[in-house]
Enzyme design. Structure first.
Site, short mmCIF file in Angstrom:
data_model
loop_
_atom_site.label_atom_id
_atom_site.label_comp_id
_atom_site.label_asym_id
_atom_site.label_seq_id
_atom_site.Cartn_x
_atom_site.Cartn_y
_atom_site.Cartn_z
N SER A 130 0.84 -1.19 0.00
CA SER A 130 0.00 0.00 0.00
C SER A 130 0.87 1.24 0.00
O SER A 130 1.96 1.25 0.57
CB SER A 130 -0.87 0.02 1.25
N LYS A 131 0.34 2.27 -0.63
CA LYS A 131 1.16 3.48 -0.75
C LYS A 131 1.31 4.19 0.58
O LYS A 131 2.13 5.09 0.71
CB LYS A 131 0.63 4.39 -1.84
N ARG A 132 0.54 3.77 1.56
CA ARG A 132 0.71 4.36 2.89
C ARG A 132 2.03 3.88 3.51
O ARG A 132 2.66 4.59 4.28
CB ARG A 132 -0.46 3.94 3.78
#
Ligand code: GLU
Length: 508
Positions: free
Chosen positions: A253-255
């Site tokens: 995830s880009k988080r």
């Protein structure tokens, strides 16, 4: 045997994702090792989220990786158009076939009823999904509702009992209980298809023989198989590749990780190194060599050698793979790559107007421009907080700015300026304070050349990930807090937009 035809079908709803390149790579290797064709289809049925800008970025990013498709929206081909928004008539026609043969039905339920149903089901703690209410309507009732102009969706009929067993080439038999499968909406009330209908119709019409995609699509498979059966079509062979994961094993995830292909390009990862790394995620060459190029992967490719263990997208490993590829280049070739990357006239023509006023001597170049060329900037975390502000509060501002940045389709000075103004107002800080925190996270210093220009030059992916690194050093919020924080931000953001007279520049 018929010609092998595979496809990737990205939705243009965000920055080009490394997961798309990963799936593309395996499709490419499979098709080329079988002398087949590799198709690129754009799945833009989600009208609200799809953008032509994202489509262009996906195509550019994939071209940069060196993967080449044989048919696609840019190249055309015998089964076009290759953009779903241009194929609506096929979906409407095929939804009608399903209605006529009794495999689908019209559903007149209002959004309010569906909402109520969902709430009741959630409270009861059972399966969520449509309860089949409109399945019980008589032909007469359907005709009356239609005559009264009530809007409807078309839903898939799913057997009430039993199970469906499907063979995945890598996973063997996968079993789904029909009671857990929703009566999927196939055609929305606006006449647009959902992913499921469009995907199956197109795979059939484009003569796709093997569907190779990520394992997150496995739950959709029984719906697709029901559709193939309903149409009386032969389903393609299915192969679900393992998901790429963050280091904590959650879905990439880009988080937690930069996921945009363009980020890695800007960082100076060589395309052949990214391909090598993505290949390693689920494949080992028969020779066990870790460093290889695309052609070697194609030459040795055997889909049955793909491994299913959850591959970790490990940044350090990617760095190591890249190092091996750089090390294998002759000095002149490295020089060429550096020129292609940032040391070129194009970049310098944009860089100099911003930096030159600060250079007293040519020898100041490095000091003035250093952060334009770093993979990571180094600084003392305490510097991030503006005067009289807490570090945690600074982290919260940066996180809000990251979310805002993710919505920007253009990253030119006016868009950046507007984003700062918006987040500053919502966060209750002055522009001076917000730009201080952003400057330190992006440039690594409190005094630097004009920030908006610098950010536009670095591009949104690098800026985003430098800010994310700053958020991480201060300490990320827990999952629950983060969710709450994000929905508060979304509400504040929507309210702020509604209070503006001027629409955002990027949607003009
Ligand atoms: N449009 C889907 C995506 O965004 C395609 C999934 C599939 O390959 O069936 O990945």
């Amino acid at each position: 045997m018929s010609e092998v035809r595979v496809r990737i079908a990205p939705s243009p709803t965000g920055s080009p994702h490394v997961g798309t390149a990963y799936i593309a790579l395996f499709n490419y290797c499979f098709s080329k090792s079988q002398g087949g064709s590799f198709v690129l289809r754009i799945e833009d049925t989600d009208q609200a989220r799809s953008r032509p800008e994202h489509e262009a970025m996906i195509l550019d990013a994939l071209r940069w990786t060196g993967l080449r498709w044989d048919e696609g929206p840019d190249l055309g081909g015998p089964y076009g158009p290759y953009r779903q928004s241009e194929r609506t008539e096929h979906y409407v026609k095929h939804a009608q076939i399903l209605l006529d043969n009794g495999s689908a039905y019209k559903c007149f339920c209002t959004p309010e009823r569906l909402d109520r149903l969902r709430k009741e089901q959630t409270a009861a703690g059972g399966n969520l999904g449509y309860d089949g209410y409109c399945l019980g309507l008589t032909q007469q009732q359907v005709t009356e509702k239609e005559a009264a102009g009530e809007s409807f969706t078309v839903r898939l009929k799913v057997p009430a009992v039993g199970e469906c067993v499907i063979q995945d080439r890598l996973r063997g038999d996968v079993t789904f209980d029909y009671t857990t499968i929703d009566h999927q909406v196939l055609l929305k009330s606006d006449g647009f298809p959902t992913y499921h209908l469009a995907n199956v119709v197109d795979d059939h019409l484009m003569k796709i023989t093997h569907v190779i995609r990520g394992e997150e699509w496995l739950p959709s498979l029984p719906k697709h198989i029901l559709l193939y059966e309903a149409f009386g079509w032969q389903a393609p062979e299915v192969i679900h590749l393992p998901l790429l994961r963050n280091e904590d094993k959650s879905k990439l995830s880009k988080r937690k990780n930069p996921t945009s292909i363009l980020y890695y390009k800007e960082l100076g990862i060589l395309p052949e190194a990214l391909i090598n790394f993505l290949g390693m995620m689920a494949y080992t060459l028969p020779s066990n060599q870790e460093i290889f190029i695309l052609e070697q992967m194609v030459d040795s490719f055997d889909i049955d050698r793909v491994h299913l263990g959850g591959p970790i997208f490990d940044q350090a490993k990617l760095g190591w793979v890249n190092q091996q590829h750089i090390g294998a280049l002759a000095p002149e070739a490295i020089y060429e790559r550096l020129v292609q990357w940032r040391f070129n006239k194009d970049f310098f023509m944009k860089l100099m107007p911003v930096m030159a006023p600060r250079m007293h001597k040519l020898g100041d170049f490095m000091q003035v421009c250093d952060f334009m060329f770093y993979s990571e900037v180094q600084y003392d975390t305490a510097l991030l907080a503006p005067k009289n502000k807490e570090l945690e509060d600074t982290r919260d501002f940066l996180q809000k700015f990251i979310w805002e940045l993710e919505t920007l389709l253009s990253f030119e000075k006016p868009h950046i300026e507007r984003a700062f103004k918006k987040v500053a107002e919502i966060h209750g800080w002055s522009l001076r304070e917000v730009t201080h925190a952003a400057r330190v996270s992006i440039c690594g210093k409190t005094v630097a050349p004009p920030l908006y220009e610098v950010m536009a030059l670095l591009g949104s992916d690098i800026c985003r990930n430098r800010m994310l690194a700053a958020v991480k050093t201060v300490g990320e919020l827990g999952k629950k807090k983060m969710k709450k924080f994000q929905s508060a931000w979304q509400k504040a953001s929507a309210d702020w937009e509604a209070s503006q007279e001027e629409p955002p520049a990027e949607t003009e």
